[in-house]
Design a protein around this motif. Structure first.
Motif, PDB file in Angstrom:
ATOM      1  N   GLU A  59       1.009  -1.274  -0.023  1.00  9.45           N
ATOM      2  CA  GLU A  59      -0.025  -0.030  -0.135  1.00  9.45           C
ATOM      3  C   GLU A  59       0.975   1.306   0.079  1.00  9.45           C
ATOM      4  O   GLU A  59       0.681   2.137  -0.675  1.00  9.45           O
ATOM      5  CB  GLU A  59      -1.016  -0.006   1.336  1.00  9.45           C
ATOM      6  N   GLU A  66       2.307   1.685  -3.510  1.00 11.91           N
ATOM      7  CA  GLU A  66       1.055   2.206  -4.357  1.00 11.91           C
ATOM      8  C   GLU A  66       1.125   3.847  -4.211  1.00 11.91           C
ATOM      9  O   GLU A  66       0.786   4.530  -5.072  1.00 11.91           O
ATOM     10  CB  GLU A  66      -0.102   1.468  -4.444  1.00 11.91           C
ATOM     11  N   SER A  67       1.044   4.128  -2.747  1.00  9.97           N
ATOM     12  CA  SER A  67       0.979   5.539  -2.599  1.00  9.97           C
ATOM     13  C   SER A  67       1.813   6.472  -3.222  1.00  9.97           C
ATOM     14  O   SER A  67       1.653   7.432  -3.213  1.00  9.97           O
ATOM     15  CB  SER A  67       0.485   5.628  -1.099  1.00  9.97           C
ATOM     16  N   MET A  68       3.017   5.693  -3.152  1.00  9.37           N
ATOM     17  CA  MET A  68       4.041   6.827  -3.945  1.00  9.37           C
ATOM     18  C   MET A  68       3.924   6.427  -5.213  1.00  9.37           C
ATOM     19  O   MET A  68       4.936   7.227  -5.830  1.00  9.37           O
ATOM     20  CB  MET A  68       5.395   5.947  -3.144  1.00  9.37           C
ATOM     21  N   GLY A  69       2.937   5.859  -5.876  1.00  3.03           N
ATOM     22  CA  GLY A  69       3.128   5.951  -7.327  1.00  3.03           C
ATOM     23  C   GLY A  69       3.903   5.001  -8.021  1.00  3.03           C
ATOM     24  O   GLY A  69       4.497   5.170  -9.123  1.00  3.03           O
TER      25      GLY A  69
END
Lengths: 219, 339
Positions: free
Chosen positions: A123, A126-129
């Motif tokens: 997660e 993913e939040s860092m792209g």
């Protein structure tokens, strides 16, 4: 001193054969198994690239191969082995079934190790792209590294056991000595020395695995 | 900065559907520290994950900094995510990498140069007060220090928005205070809009300027923190306010009042400098009333004082009316309440 018909040279050659078979099949099996393991982690339901069709197909194939005991697997794929290795006897021929045996096993071990990495890490990534490849390379693999090393130790020990069976069909190695001299010619020395060598191998691999895993884990 | 319009979120679980969000509209302005509070299962974690599209809405629109997330390509979406930092309850740091590497991660993903990464990471570690921990591993740090690393990591790519998912829920009260102060500095120094998900009203009280209260997948109350603290309209909001500020008259005092024959009190609500006016003496001297403060409460909300007083005012009825209108002119919220 011992009533045996094997020579030291024969024994050393057998150890070399075992190491060769295990080493080669471990190398190739690790490459295929890791890729397979990563693919099933990615494509599973809720995975980063969820693709249930791919996942269930691979899952079934892995289960099928893993259901067949190595000695049966080995004799049943003889024609295939002949195509790949050009022969169905000898050390090189034994590597083919060993790879087919160990690849799905490693895939499962890799799958388990990767799934141990918490969903929180994914997660965060993913939040860092991060792209799916970056997630596996920069986040999941480093976090699972210690566990992967232990998995590889387990796989290697399994391979040593399987490689001894390859001896039964003329694959060479220490298993060959144990069967040919020990079993068929009642040469207890051959059996006992084979067992001792195997024990030393396994002890060494497990301790090395534990030690390395501890080094990279840092927890 | 962040706009959520008509958001519904439904999870499929085996044969049942779980409605996590049932029509949420929310608007967060640039520079806000926006708190979302609710009990577990209220849908607040799902809500915050919609903002950086870790979760996709089943229905409705998410608009971040002018961009509608629903029709972005995966690549464009990843670029938008780099503008949105996120910190987590359990920090989600890479245990196998040093603090330096953890903070550097967003920059490594963006393929920045070694020197650039080095100077940015050291700057961030200094900002969060961990410059001496660069070569340590997360397991060697305390919970508060880990969250500081999480904040530094979230800031690495210079985001416009910082999402905090229960960021202080795993920390002790003192560490919580220091992390909240740090978040406040993040907001002030970098002008970053912050969205905070929490179940602790003290977090809202300490740093938020706006708050939304959630219950069962809906926003049931929304407004400035001072308004919601002063006069929560919904029962759940009221309960949350009570956790940090006891504005209800204790039943023991109520009982005493009833025995004395007092059945109504005047509730005053004062904010900011009005809260420190010499109200009582004015009422007594100027309007010739007999005033006793039955129950009072004062609380500091982001350096603004909120005072709630329950007064028993006795005296001439006309004087009392004049006194009340005087209070209203001075921005005091006046309400008659029965005991």
């Amino acid at each position: 001193m011992f009533d045996t018909s094997i020579t030291l040279d024969q024994f050393i050659e057998a150890i070399g054969d075992t190491l060769y078979m295990v080493g080669m099949s471990l190398l190739i099996g690790t490459i295929f198994g890791s890729i397979l393991g990563i693919v099933i982690v990615f494509t599973r339901r809720g995975g980063i690239l969820a693709f249930p069709m791919v996942y269930s197909t691979l899952n079934v194939i892995i289960n099928i191969i893993r259901s067949v005991p190595f000695i049966i697997l080995m004799v049943s794929i003889t024609p295939f082995t002949r195509v790949i290795a050009g022969t169905s006897i000898g050390t090189n021929a034994a590597i083919v079934p060993l790879i087919i045996f160990i690849t799905p096993f490693i895939a499962r071990l890799v799958e388990n190790s990767l799934l141990e990495v918490g969903s929180g890490i994914v997660e965060a990534a993913e939040s860092m792209g991060a792209t799916p490849l970056q997630i596996i390379w920069h986040f999941i693999l480093p976090e699972a590294f210690g566990s992967l090393i232990l998995s590889l130790a387990t796989a290697t020990i399994s391979l040593i056991g399987a490689s001894a069976m390859a001896g039964a069909v003329g694959g060479g190695g220490v298993g060959d000595i144990a069967i040919l001299y020990g079993y068929h010619r009642y040469d207890s020395f051959a059996i006992i020395s084979t067992i001792i060598v195997l024990i030393i191998f396994v002890q060494f691999i497990q301790s090395a695995g534990n030690h390395l895993a501890r080094l990279v884990r840092r927890r | 900065m962040i706009e959520l319009k008509g958001i519904h979120k439904v999870y499929q679980k085996k044969n049942t559907e779980v409605q996590a969000l049932k029509g949420v509209d929310l608007s967060i302005d640039k520079g806000d520290i926006f708190g979302v509070i609710g009990y577990s299962g209220a849908g607040k974690s799902t809500l915050v994950r919609l903002v950086n599209y870790l979760e996709r809405p089943s229905q409705g629109q998410v608009i971040v900094d002018g961009a509608y997330l629903g029709n972005q390509s995966p690549h464009a979406l990843r670029q938008i995510k780099k503008q949105i930092g996120m910190i987590f309850q359990h920090f989600n740091l890479l245990e196998s990498k040093t603090i330096f590497k953890n903070v550097a991660m967003p920059l490594i993903l963006a393929k920045k140069s070694k020197q650039e990464i080095r100077s940015r990471v050291l700057e961030l570690l200094q900002f969060v007060g961990l410059e001496d921990k660069a070569s340590n591993y997360p397991s060697e740090l305390s919970g508060g220090q880990k969250q500081r690393v999480g904040i530094a990591r979230a800031l690495a790519s210079n985001p416009k928005i910082l999402l905090c998912d229960e960021a202080t829920s795993a920390l002790d009260p003192q560490t919580t205070q220091s992390i909240l102060s740090l978040l406040q500095r993040v907001n002030k120094k970098y002008g970053i809009t912050i969205m905070i998900i929490t179940h602790e009203m003290s977090v809202i009280q300490k740093i938020c300027n706006k708050v939304a209260v959630m219950e069962e997948g809906r926003v049931i109350e929304e407004g400035s923190v001072l308004d919601v603290f002063g006069h929560p309209e919904h029962e759940t909001s009221h309960k949350f306010v009570q956790t940090v500020m006891n504005t209800d008259i204790p039943s023991r005092i109520k009982e005493q009042l009833r025995q004395q024959g007092t059945h109504s009190l005047t509730k005053l609500e004062m904010v900011g400098e009005h809260a420190t006016q010499p109200i009582l003496s004015t009422l007594i001297q100027r309007f010739d009333l007999k005033v006793s403060a039955v129950f009072t409460n004062m609380i500091d909300i982001q350096n603004t004082t909120l005072a709630i007083w329950y007064l028993d005012i006795q005296g001439d009825t006309r004087n009392k009316e004049r006194a009340l209108s005087y209070l209203k002119q001075n921005d005091v919220l006046v309400k008659e309440v029965t005991v």
